[in-house]
Design a protein around this motif. Structure first.
Motif, PDB file in Angstrom:
ATOM      1  N   ASP A 124      71.845  -0.080 -37.014  1.00  0.00           N
ATOM      2  CA  ASP A 124      70.403  -0.307 -36.937  1.00  0.00           C
ATOM      3  C   ASP A 124      69.687   1.014 -36.673  1.00  0.00           C
ATOM      4  N   TYR A 125      68.619   1.240 -37.388  1.00  0.00           N
ATOM      5  CA  TYR A 125      67.848   2.482 -37.242  1.00  0.00           C
ATOM      6  C   TYR A 125      66.783   2.299 -36.168  1.00  0.00           C
ATOM      7  N   LEU A 126      66.817   3.188 -35.166  1.00  0.00           N
ATOM      8  CA  LEU A 126      65.840   3.118 -34.076  1.00  0.00           C
ATOM      9  C   LEU A 126      64.618   3.992 -34.335  1.00  0.00           C
ATOM     10  N   GLY A 127      64.817   5.093 -35.070  1.00  0.00           N
ATOM     11  CA  GLY A 127      63.705   6.000 -35.352  1.00  0.00           C
ATOM     12  C   GLY A 127      64.175   7.447 -35.307  1.00  0.00           C
ATOM     13  N   GLY A 128      63.254   8.371 -35.593  1.00  0.00           N
ATOM     14  CA  GLY A 128      63.630   9.782 -35.605  1.00  0.00           C
ATOM     15  C   GLY A 128      62.416  10.689 -35.578  1.00  0.00           C
ATOM     16  N   CYS A 129      62.683  11.979 -35.682  1.00  0.00           N
ATOM     17  CA  CYS A 129      61.589  12.958 -35.678  1.00  0.00           C
ATOM     18  C   CYS A 129      61.978  14.171 -36.501  1.00  0.00           C
ATOM     19  N   LEU A 130      60.963  14.868 -36.969  1.00  0.00           N
ATOM     20  CA  LEU A 130      61.100  16.099 -37.738  1.00  0.00           C
ATOM     21  C   LEU A 130      60.477  17.221 -36.910  1.00  0.00           C
ATOM     22  N   PHE A 131      61.199  18.345 -36.746  1.00  0.00           N
ATOM     23  CA  PHE A 131      60.668  19.444 -35.933  1.00  0.00           C
ATOM     24  C   PHE A 131      61.297  20.758 -36.380  1.00  0.00           C
ATOM     25  N   ARG A 147      57.596   9.181 -30.177  1.00  0.00           N
ATOM     26  CA  ARG A 147      57.769   7.746 -30.015  1.00  0.00           C
ATOM     27  C   ARG A 147      58.544   7.194 -31.203  1.00  0.00           C
ATOM     28  N   LEU A 148      59.467   6.304 -30.914  1.00  0.00           N
ATOM     29  CA  LEU A 148      60.245   5.670 -31.972  1.00  0.00           C
ATOM     30  C   LEU A 148      59.502   4.432 -32.476  1.00  0.00           C
ATOM     31  N   GLY A 149      60.156   3.685 -33.335  1.00  0.00           N
ATOM     32  CA  GLY A 149      59.478   2.545 -33.945  1.00  0.00           C
ATOM     33  C   GLY A 149      58.984   1.538 -32.935  1.00  0.00           C
ATOM     34  N   HIS A 150      59.806   1.256 -31.913  1.00  0.00           N
ATOM     35  CA  HIS A 150      59.381   0.337 -30.855  1.00  0.00           C
ATOM     36  C   HIS A 150      58.287   1.005 -30.034  1.00  0.00           C
ATOM     37  N   GLU A 151      57.294   0.273 -29.608  1.00  0.00           N
ATOM     38  CA  GLU A 151      56.108   0.866 -28.986  1.00  0.00           C
ATOM     39  C   GLU A 151      56.396   1.563 -27.656  1.00  0.00           C
ATOM     40  N   ARG A 152      57.517   1.261 -26.999  1.00  0.00           N
ATOM     41  CA  ARG A 152      57.832   1.911 -25.720  1.00  0.00           C
ATOM     42  C   ARG A 152      58.954   2.928 -25.841  1.00  0.00           C
ATOM     43  N   ALA A 153      59.736   2.909 -26.882  1.00  0.00           N
ATOM     44  CA  ALA A 153      60.916   3.773 -27.007  1.00  0.00           C
ATOM     45  C   ALA A 153      60.507   5.220 -27.297  1.00  0.00           C
ATOM     46  N   ILE A 154      61.158   6.164 -26.615  1.00  0.00           N
ATOM     47  CA  ILE A 154      60.833   7.588 -26.737  1.00  0.00           C
ATOM     48  C   ILE A 154      62.109   8.380 -27.000  1.00  0.00           C
ATOM     49  N   LEU A 155      62.033   9.323 -27.929  1.00  0.00           N
ATOM     50  CA  LEU A 155      63.115  10.259 -28.214  1.00  0.00           C
ATOM     51  C   LEU A 155      62.693  11.635 -27.701  1.00  0.00           C
ATOM     52  N   ILE A 156      63.498  12.247 -26.822  1.00  0.00           N
ATOM     53  CA  ILE A 156      63.147  13.519 -26.178  1.00  0.00           C
ATOM     54  C   ILE A 156      64.186  14.570 -26.547  1.00  0.00           C
ATOM     55  N   VAL A 157      63.717  15.718 -27.016  1.00  0.00           N
ATOM     56  CA  VAL A 157      64.591  16.818 -27.409  1.00  0.00           C
ATOM     57  C   VAL A 157      64.231  18.047 -26.557  1.00  0.00           C
ATOM     58  N   THR A 158      65.233  18.665 -25.941  1.00  0.00           N
ATOM     59  CA  THR A 158      65.026  19.857 -25.120  1.00  0.00           C
ATOM     60  C   THR A 158      65.923  20.983 -25.626  1.00  0.00           C
ATOM     61  N   GLY A 159      65.360  22.185 -25.738  1.00  0.00           N
ATOM     62  CA  GLY A 159      66.134  23.353 -26.132  1.00  0.00           C
ATOM     63  C   GLY A 159      66.440  24.217 -24.918  1.00  0.00           C
ATOM     64  N   GLU A 160      67.709  24.522 -24.690  1.00  0.00           N
ATOM     65  CA  GLU A 160      68.138  25.350 -23.562  1.00  0.00           C
ATOM     66  C   GLU A 160      68.797  26.618 -24.094  1.00  0.00           C
ATOM     67  N   GLU A 161      68.244  27.756 -23.720  1.00  0.00           N
ATOM     68  CA  GLU A 161      68.794  29.038 -24.165  1.00  0.00           C
ATOM     69  C   GLU A 161      70.110  29.332 -23.446  1.00  0.00           C
ATOM     70  N   ILE A 162      71.090  29.864 -24.189  1.00  0.00           N
ATOM     71  CA  ILE A 162      72.379  30.235 -23.606  1.00  0.00           C
ATOM     72  C   ILE A 162      72.241  31.579 -22.908  1.00  0.00           C
ATOM     73  N   PHE A 570      57.077  12.446 -19.771  1.00  0.00           N
ATOM     74  CA  PHE A 570      56.806  11.685 -20.992  1.00  0.00           C
ATOM     75  C   PHE A 570      56.831  10.185 -20.699  1.00  0.00           C
ATOM     76  N   ASP A 571      55.854   9.518 -21.234  1.00  0.00           N
ATOM     77  CA  ASP A 571      55.835   8.056 -21.218  1.00  0.00           C
ATOM     78  C   ASP A 571      55.258   7.581 -22.543  1.00  0.00           C
ATOM     79  N   GLU A 572      55.168   6.297 -22.706  1.00  0.00           N
ATOM     80  CA  GLU A 572      54.729   5.768 -23.997  1.00  0.00           C
ATOM     81  C   GLU A 572      53.284   6.110 -24.312  1.00  0.00           C
ATOM     82  N   LYS A 573      52.486   6.467 -23.285  1.00  0.00           N
ATOM     83  CA  LYS A 573      51.096   6.803 -23.533  1.00  0.00           C
ATOM     84  C   LYS A 573      50.914   8.250 -23.972  1.00  0.00           C
ATOM     85  N   SER A 574      51.861   9.122 -23.591  1.00  0.00           N
ATOM     86  CA  SER A 574      51.681  10.558 -23.833  1.00  0.00           C
ATOM     87  C   SER A 574      52.399  11.054 -25.063  1.00  0.00           C
ATOM     88  N   THR A 575      53.146  10.211 -25.762  1.00  0.00           N
ATOM     89  CA  THR A 575      53.922  10.651 -26.913  1.00  0.00           C
ATOM     90  C   THR A 575      53.319  10.156 -28.203  1.00  0.00           C
TER      91      THR A 575
END
Length: 577
Positions: A124-131, A147-162, A570-575
């Motif tokens: 099942d596909y939950l959603g995605g993002c392009l960046f 925000r993913l397809g569901h109105e509350r679901a959030i996908l968070i991506v963080t970049g950490e430098e080595i 991040f919450d559903e209102k800010s994404t």
């Protein structure tokens, strides 16, 4: 570095304080995942794809479609987080980030439906993002949330430098009692004075050959040389592994030949050199040379000593550290408005604009702005004209529009003030010094209020008339201003004179007093080098910016990065979708 790979002239290759590539880890989280099965929470996993330049995945309801296109290259998958509403995946994606390139990725989240199946159609596909990596590393806290397809679901991506990509070897070498090889054919050459220099070589694991990564300056008339100190990132020296083999070869420079004479070599590692140089010691290595036997084979001969006067690994902050702490990357664009562009109004004029394509100025501004806007902290960009006329009044340097941010705003400012402006016309000649003077003044003034760095990008269609004055000003600005200058040739003109601002084959530019520039801040590229491809032109133009940025802030100015700005909550209102 400006040298060609086998250019072993008298000047030393430039020291570097930034790694060729910054390695980052992507950390993936999800929040408020919906139930896809009646009796259990979501069994989520994520998949990452690299997207080629110019390709846009199919977008459905604000998200990439469920399955990747043919041009998307899969880079890996996370583990499956079983029955978890707020998973933070343990698997990290290790990527190589380059400031000067647009590196686009697609991240998709799935709910495992058919256990252990690798076919994404079965889940099942939950959603995605392009960046892009620029958007990610330029975001607050190096974190993006969608925000993913569901109105509350959030996908968070963080970049950490080595951290290891910030390590730099600071070193200084000398030699004692070097021995020149006796020339059997011409005995008189034994009496020639030695002109020694050394090369640093690393082992290429693929073909087990030695690759030259750095060369020192050439010293005159000595068998006991002491070279200047230098800095090189460990990534360049040994691929960030201090135990990898390192070879120091010592040569006698031949003025009238490219075939220099090998005096000897030392094989060691960065770890060994640094360890022996601890506590203020001066370790000594025996310099060896291979001597061929009369009939067959060879043996090693002792031909001198190599002294390590200094060898220590230091941490140099990266450009990303400064930017993550709120340092602003300001953009100042100069446009050549002289008759070098061709007849005004003609389709051959380089400012000619049509609705269905972009001229070189427009394409370059758009690409440049899209990269720089990721690290702009406010509306601090501007666009300037050089040598044009407004209402028949000639100006050497004129601010067309200020307080801008991003490629679209900069492009609109160019269109409004040059191609679409009935009061504008071309003038002559082109003076570069007034624009650099304005950029120097503005960036020094701004740096007293906030941590910032300015990239002055000048699109030039022909030659300039104030070369000596411009050279003097560049030498002054290199010492005092947080500034880099990028010159981009537009059209098929002769840019020989403009290229002199980058220095000559013997090294850095010198001012009218003969004093060399304190740091190299000028880069030149042209559209004709890359067959008009704006993406490649801007990538080449911006390649040296991280090195120049860090050299100013960390080496010359001694300023430290400000504490990293934490990511927002991040919450559903800010994404966004």
């Amino acid at each position: 570095m400006k040298h060609r790979k086998q250019d072993f002239g008298k000047a030393a290759w430039s020291s570097k304080v930034t790694a060729p590539v910054i390695k980052i880890d992507l950390v993936i989280q999800c929040k408020q995942l919906p139930k896809k099965d009646l009796l259990s929470q979501a069994d989520a996993f994520c998949v990452l794809w690299r997207v080629p330049n110019g390709y846009t995945p199919k977008i459905v309801h604000g998200m990439p479609c469920k399955l990747p296109g043919r041009q998307e290259e899969e880079r890996g998958r996370t583990e499956v987080a079983r029955a978890c509403v707020h998973p933070t995946f343990k698997h990290r994606f290790r990527l190589e980030y380059s400031f000067h390139e647009e590196q686009t990725f697609v991240l998709r989240a799935y709910n495992e439906d058919l256990r252990y199946s690798t076919d994404l159609k079965e889940h099942d596909y939950l959603g995605g993002c392009l960046f892009t990596l620029g958007q990610l590393m330029g975001a607050r806290g190096c974190t993006l949330a969608k925000r993913l397809g569901h109105e509350r679901a959030i996908l968070i991506v963080t970049g950490e430098e080595i951290i290891e990509t910030r390590e730099v070897l600071e070193f200084r070498f000398s030699c004692q009692d070097l021995v020149k090889e006796r020339n059997i054919i011409d005995q008189s050459k034994v009496l020639d004075q030695c002109r020694p220099y050394f090369r640093l070589e690393r082992l290429n694991n693929e073909d087990q050959s030695w690759e030259v990564v750095w060369k020192s300056e050439v010293l005159k008339d000595t068998l006991d040389p002491t070279w200047s100190h230098a800095r090189l990132p460990l990534q360049l020296l040994c691929h960030d592994n201090q135990s990898n083999p390192l070879k120091i070869t010592i040569w006698d420079y031949e003025k009238h030949s490219n075939n220099h004479n090998l005096l000897g070599f030392v094989e060691s590692t960065v770890a060994e050199i640094v360890d022996k140089a601890k506590d203020g010691g001066i370790p000594v290595f025996i310099v060896m040379r291979e001597k061929k036997k009369l009939f067959r084979g060879s043996k090693l001969k002792h031909v001198g000593l190599l002294k390590v006067l200094k060898a220590t690994v230091i941490q140099i902050p990266s450009m990303l550290q400064y930017l993550s702490g709120g340092c602003s990357l300001d953009l100042m664009i100069g446009i050549d408005c002289t008759t070098s562009n061709g007849e005004w109004g003609s389709e051959k004029n380089m400012h000619f604009s049509a609705s269905h394509w972009l001229n070189d100025y427009q394409a370059g501004i758009m690409q440049l702005g899209s990269i720089a806007e990721n690290f702009a902290r406010g509306k601090n960009s501007s666009i300037w004209g050089i040598g044009g006329k407004l209402n028949d009044k000639y100006f050497r340097c004129h601010c067309l529009e200020d307080r801008l941010c991003g490629g679209k705003e900069l492009l609109q400012a160019y269109d409004d003030n040059i191609p679409d402006n009935p009061d504008f016309s071309l003038g002559e000649p082109a003076f570069l010094r007034p624009l650099i003077q304005s950029a120097t003044f503005r960036t020094i003034k701004a740096s007293k209020k906030r941590q910032c760095y300015t990239v002055l990008t000048v699109f030039i269609a022909g030659e300039i008339v104030d070369l000596p004055e411009t050279v003097d000003l560049i030498c002054t600005a290199a010492e005092d201003a947080p500034l880099s200058i990028v010159l981009i040739g537009v059209g098929n003109g002769d840019f020989t004179q403009v290229q002199k601002l980058c220095g000559d084959e013997n090294g850095r530019i010198r001012d009218s007093r003969g004093i060399p520039v304190a740091r190299e801040i000028v880069t030149f590229v042209s559209f004709k080098q890359f067959a008009g491809n704006a993406t490649e032109v801007i990538a080449a133009a911006l390649k040296n910016i991280p090195e120049q940025f860090v050299e100013y802030h960390a080496v010359m100015n001694g300023s430290k990065p400000l504490p990293a700005i934490p990511p927002p909550k991040f919450d559903e209102k800010s994404t966004k979708r």
